[in-house]
Write a protein that holds these residues in place. Structure first.
Motif, PDB file in Angstrom:
ATOM      1  N   LEU A  27       1.000  -1.206   0.049  1.00  0.00           N
ATOM      2  CA  LEU A  27      -0.095  -0.014  -0.195  1.00  0.00           C
ATOM      3  C   LEU A  27       0.871   1.209   0.039  1.00  0.00           C
ATOM      4  O   LEU A  27       0.597   2.191  -0.553  1.00  0.00           O
ATOM      5  N   ALA A  28       1.755   1.251   0.904  1.00  0.00           N
ATOM      6  CA  ALA A  28       2.687   2.463   1.006  1.00  0.00           C
ATOM      7  C   ALA A  28       3.402   2.658  -0.555  1.00  0.00           C
ATOM      8  O   ALA A  28       3.779   3.794  -0.985  1.00  0.00           O
ATOM      9  N   LEU A  77       3.065   6.083  -2.585  1.00  0.00           N
ATOM     10  CA  LEU A  77       4.106   7.045  -3.117  1.00  0.00           C
ATOM     11  C   LEU A  77       4.763   6.937  -4.502  1.00  0.00           C
ATOM     12  O   LEU A  77       5.170   7.936  -5.069  1.00  0.00           O
ATOM     13  N   THR A  78       4.133   5.803  -5.236  1.00  0.00           N
ATOM     14  CA  THR A  78       4.885   5.877  -6.738  1.00  0.00           C
ATOM     15  C   THR A  78       4.489   6.948  -7.469  1.00  0.00           C
ATOM     16  O   THR A  78       5.330   7.376  -8.216  1.00  0.00           O
ATOM     17  N   PRO A  79       3.127   7.353  -7.687  1.00  0.00           N
ATOM     18  CA  PRO A  79       2.937   8.758  -8.459  1.00  0.00           C
ATOM     19  C   PRO A  79       3.736   9.766  -8.088  1.00  0.00           C
ATOM     20  O   PRO A  79       4.159  10.775  -8.990  1.00  0.00           O
ATOM     21  N   PHE A  80       4.233   9.818  -6.736  1.00  0.00           N
ATOM     22  CA  PHE A  80       5.212  11.163  -6.544  1.00  0.00           C
ATOM     23  C   PHE A  80       6.483  10.925  -6.657  1.00  0.00           C
ATOM     24  O   PHE A  80       7.388  11.717  -6.828  1.00  0.00           O
ATOM     25  N   TYR A 135      11.510   5.302  -0.364  1.00  0.00           N
ATOM     26  CA  TYR A 135      10.618   4.427  -1.361  1.00  0.00           C
ATOM     27  C   TYR A 135      11.479   3.154  -1.951  1.00  0.00           C
ATOM     28  O   TYR A 135      10.887   2.223  -2.226  1.00  0.00           O
ATOM     29  N   ILE A 136      12.677   3.354  -2.265  1.00  0.00           N
ATOM     30  CA  ILE A 136      13.529   2.215  -2.604  1.00  0.00           C
ATOM     31  C   ILE A 136      13.710   1.025  -1.824  1.00  0.00           C
ATOM     32  O   ILE A 136      13.394   0.094  -1.766  1.00  0.00           O
TER      33      ILE A 136
END
Length: 298
Positions: free
Chosen positions: A46-47, A51-54, A190-191
């Motif tokens: 979910l996280a 976050l992916t679009p940003f 994110y990574i």
């Protein structure tokens, strides 16, 4: 304007610790509705989705650095997001949220010990004394004041799992300090989340996932958004404004927040050994980190 900004900065770490404390109680609450593997995987999935679009553009912008730093990010993810979280979710099946919150407060002491071997940072006698006092508080809580039963590890399996989780998480902080990764914090986060998902895949294939339903989806949504994203963001903002030393003090609110939430939500009882153990642990942590807390921020 500056005074208002300073006050706002002090609120940030309090909110972050409150979110993490609530997550400990959520973790304890949801044990009957979803497996540790499932909630851990869904949380990071979910996280990652949120976050992916940003993060697509920032990640692409730092792709050259990421190609060089990915082994370190992979190791950070293993310690901070997989081993710690997985063990914590498992520990929740065998111990109370109150104990989990208190054991989390022991993280700075473990960090000091690990730093001796990895960073070659040797503690002062006062620091050693503080570590000993904190350890005494931790043992007091785990054994509920009955030290003669300490040899019977079976009844403390949940607490010991949580101690192991916190010990491994301490490596996360030490490695962060050792490597000083030159990436924007959100890119690094994110990574690490992406690696956490990859780490989960073999276990998901082998064990499978519990279905999301009305009983567990709220806990998954909370864990995937608030502790994983918002608390981390608030904490980073606080570090930027207050400095890492001052910010770290607020982690000592976690046992108190967790105990209060667990008392009202889960009806967990607060014993005298909790009070004494909490005081000893927090006092020991403050004493052990005397150089960090009382020196002026760089």
């Amino acid at each position: 304007m500056q005074m208002g900004s300073t006050r706002f900065a002090f609120i940030l770490p309090v909110i972050a610790v409150l979110i993490w404390s609530l997550n400990i109680v959520v973790t304890r609450y949801v044990v009957d509705f979803i497996s540790p593997l499932s909630i851990s995987f869904y949380r990071w999935l979910l996280a990652f989705i949120v976050l992916t679009p940003f993060m697509v553009v920032p990640v692409w912008r730092h792709r050259t650095q990421l190609l060089q730093l990915w082994p370190k990010l992979a190791l950070l993810s293993a310690f901070g997001m997989v081993l710690y979280q997985g063990l914590a979710y498992t520990a929740a099946h065998y111990t109370t949220a109150t104990n989990m919150g208190l054991i989390n407060a022991f993280t700075p002491v473990f960090t000091i010990v690990i730093a001796i071997f990895i960073l070659k940072e040797f503690p002062s006698p006062l620091t050693i004394m503080g570590c000993g006092i904190s350890f005494a508080g931790l043992v007091l809580v785990i054994t509920q004041g009955q030290f003669a039963r300490l040899i019977d590890f079976g009844q403390y399996s949940g607490d010991l799992l949580m101690v192991l989780a916190v010990f491994l998480y301490a490596f996360y902080g030490v490695f962060l300090k050792k490597w000083q990764i030159s990436l924007p914090v959100m890119v690094s986060l994110y990574i690490q989340i992406l690696f956490a998902l990859f780490y989960h895949l073999p276990f998901v294939y082998w064990q499978g996932l519990d279905a999301l339903n009305a009983d567990n989806i709220g806990s998954v949504l909370y864990a995937g958004i608030f502790p994983s994203i918002f608390a981390t963001l608030f904490w980073m903002m606080a570090v930027q404004r207050l400095g890492p030393n001052s910010t770290s003090i607020f982690m000592n609110f976690m046992p108190i927040f967790t105990a209060v939430i667990a008392y009202f939500w889960l009806a967990e009882q607060w014993g005298i050994y909790h009070t004494v153990g909490t005081v000893l642990t927090i006092f020991g942590v403050l004493l052990a980190q005397n150089n960090r807390f009382w020196q002026k921020e760089a």
